[in-house]
Each structure stands twice: as C-alpha cells, then as structure tokens.
Design an enzyme around this catalytic site. Structure first.
Site, PDB file in Angstrom:
ATOM      1  N   GLU A  84     102.456 -54.541  63.026  1.00 12.31           N
ATOM      2  CA  GLU A  84     102.270 -55.021  64.394  1.00 12.31           C
ATOM      3  C   GLU A  84     103.386 -54.407  65.230  1.00 12.31           C
ATOM      4  O   GLU A  84     104.539 -54.344  64.779  1.00 12.31           O
ATOM      5  CB  GLU A  84     102.333 -56.549  64.466  1.00 12.31           C
ATOM      6  CG  GLU A  84     102.238 -57.100  65.882  1.00 12.31           C
ATOM      7  CD  GLU A  84     102.380 -58.621  65.938  1.00 12.31           C
ATOM      8  OE1 GLU A  84     101.868 -59.297  65.027  1.00 12.31           O
ATOM      9  OE2 GLU A  84     103.020 -59.123  66.880  1.00 12.31           O
TER      10      GLU A  84
ATOM     11  N   GLU B  61     107.827 -58.463  74.867  1.00 10.22           N
ATOM     12  CA  GLU B  61     107.627 -59.898  74.899  1.00 10.22           C
ATOM     13  C   GLU B  61     108.750 -60.516  75.723  1.00 10.22           C
ATOM     14  O   GLU B  61     109.843 -59.959  75.831  1.00 10.22           O
ATOM     15  CB  GLU B  61     107.642 -60.499  73.498  1.00 10.22           C
ATOM     16  CG  GLU B  61     106.468 -60.090  72.641  1.00 10.22           C
ATOM     17  CD  GLU B  61     106.537 -60.735  71.265  1.00 10.22           C
ATOM     18  OE1 GLU B  61     105.896 -61.786  71.086  1.00 10.22           O
ATOM     19  OE2 GLU B  61     107.243 -60.195  70.392  1.00 10.22           O
TER      20      GLU B  61
END
Length: 283
Positions: free
Chosen positions: A155, A160
């Site tokens: 991933e 974020e």
C-alpha cells in the site's frame, strides 16, 4: 490509509520541517501548473473541469464497508455516499458532514478497474480540512493480490493528514506479511508556519523501481528504497512495489488514527482537489 485493517498511529516520526532545517512555510514555490516536470511525460489526468465526476476515470465506493469490512477496517464512523462531493469551478470537493448524533457522511472514490499504474510520478494539488476527527487521504492500493493479502501486496500512502494536526502531513508504505504480520514505514512533513487548510499544496510521489520519493510543493521530504521494504510473497527486492496500484481519494471521519469527532469539531469540512496528474518517466 489502510483499506483493509487498522494500523497503529504514526507516533515518533520525525517532523521534517524541524529536523531537516529546510523552510517548509506556506510561501514555498508551488509547481507551475502548466509545466511538465523535467524527465516526465503526462499520461493521465483529471483537471475536474465541468460539473460532474468523470465516470470513465473514477468509481464511487459507497457505504460503511459492511458486511465484509465494517468501518472500512479502521473503525471509521462515516457512511460514504454519492451526495458528499461536487465538481465545480475546476475543483473536486469532498465534504464530510454530521447528519445527526454520531452519524456522519462523506465520499470515497477510486480509479480501480479504470486506471492503475506501475511506477510514475503522481501529483495532486489539494487543500485540506482542519478539525478534530477528520482523516483526509490520497493513496494507492494494489490492483491484484500478487504477493498475498494486505499488506503483503503493498500500500502506498501519498498523503494523509489528521485534522487536529493541520500543519502536518505524512507518507507511508505498508508491506510485509498478510495481516496481522503487516508492517509500515514512513515520515512526516511539518510546515514551519500556517496549515494545509490555508491554501492549496501540491503533494507528489515519484515511484521508480526500488525507490519511492515524497514531496510537498517540490520539497523532497522522504525517500524509501527496496532496502526499507519487503514482502513475504516474493524474494524480489523490488516487491511488493513492482506491480500495479490504483488511486483512492477520501475523507474519513473518526477511525483509529484521528480518533472520533468531539465538542471542538466543526462540520461540514471539505478536501478540495484542483487536479490529479500521473506522469511516466521519459525513456
């Protein structure tokens, strides 16, 4: 953002704005939106012109993840709907709303099944929300479980943010073995002044065989190489970051990383995206 299982909060990471000594303030030079980065050629883009989402590029992911992945694997509180985004004035706007006591809605969209890539430069110009309990994310997930389930097939988190820490963003890789043997590594970028809610910033990731680099407004703040990652699904040192990944944009409410909204939280809150561009390295 893990789409499958909770990962621990990123405590103890270096705050690059302080550690590197570089000026990470909001007056950084934003990349020229008309210029192609040197050494790269544009192969895919969404400029969000018009008034509707381009269905040839994006699919909405709806609901609360149940029954297979309730809370989207992270104890998130929102339900994803088709009503929490707009495309207007050259911007995609994803809005998180409180619909009642403890009830929240937002939007999540993906290129899965419509576009994916192995290697490239991924450039997203966005402005982030700012409040407790919000978790905006721009990230990439494997299109095929080549090396096994999450996170053995990898991933890639381009950006974020935790809404209660509006001056910080972070980039992370997830890899290793299938859950619960998954591991991760990453770093943070901290502004010297202002927040990511004050203006648009360009979040970029350059992914090449054996090396991945993260940038904010063309400031390099993190590099990871194949010496840093591994997968139990292959002995190839480039794996699991050597196969196709698709992109996901979303704004989560609550979850294990930011925690839930509280009395200080202000709704509605939006992430605005000016563009998403994907480049390939020139031969």
């Amino acid at each position: 953002m893990s789409s499958a299982f909770f990962r621990p909060a990123l405590f103890g990471l270096i705050l690059l704005g302080t550690a590197s000594g570089c000026d990470n303030s909001v007056d950084q030079v934003i990349p020229d939106p008309e210029a192609t980065p040197a050494g790269w050629s544009l192969v895919w883009a969404d400029e969000f012109d018009g008034t509707t989402l381009d269905g040839s590029k994006w699919t909405l992911q709806l609901g609360d993840g149940c029954p297979n992945l309730c809370g989207w694997g992270n104890n998130e509180l929102q339900v994803y709907t088709p009503d929490n985004y707009t495309v207007a004035d050259g911007l995609l706007t994803i809005t998180a709303r409180e619909e009642g006591e403890g009830a929240y809605t937002s939007t999540r969209m993906t290129t899965d099944g419509k576009a994916d890539w192995t290697y490239g430069r991924f450039e997203i110009k966005a402005k982030l929300p700012e409040t407790q309990g919000l978790w905006p994310a721009i990230w990439m997930f494997f299109s095929e479980d080549t090396y096994g389930g999450w996170a053995a097939s990898g991933e890639i988190d381009i950006m974020e943010n935790i809404g209660s820490r509006p001056d910080e963003v972070f980039g992370t890789l997830h890899y290793g073995a299938p859950f619960p043997g998954n591991v991760f590594s990453g770093d943070e970028f901290q502004l010297a002044a202002g927040t990511f809610a004050d203006d648009f910033f360009v979040f970029a990731l350059e992914w090449e065989e054996g090396e991945i680099r993260w940038y904010v407004n063309n400031v390099l703040y993190q590099t990871q190489t194949s010496d840093d990652w591994y997968t139990t699904g292959s002995d190839d040192p480039a794996a699991p970051f050597d196969h196709a990944f698709h992109m996901i944009l979303n704004v989560a409410v609550g979850g294990n990383l930011p925690g839930p909204p509280d009395a200080t939280t202000v709704f509605p809150q939006s992430m605005q995206v000016d563009y998403v561009r994907v480049y390939k390295r020139d031969a």
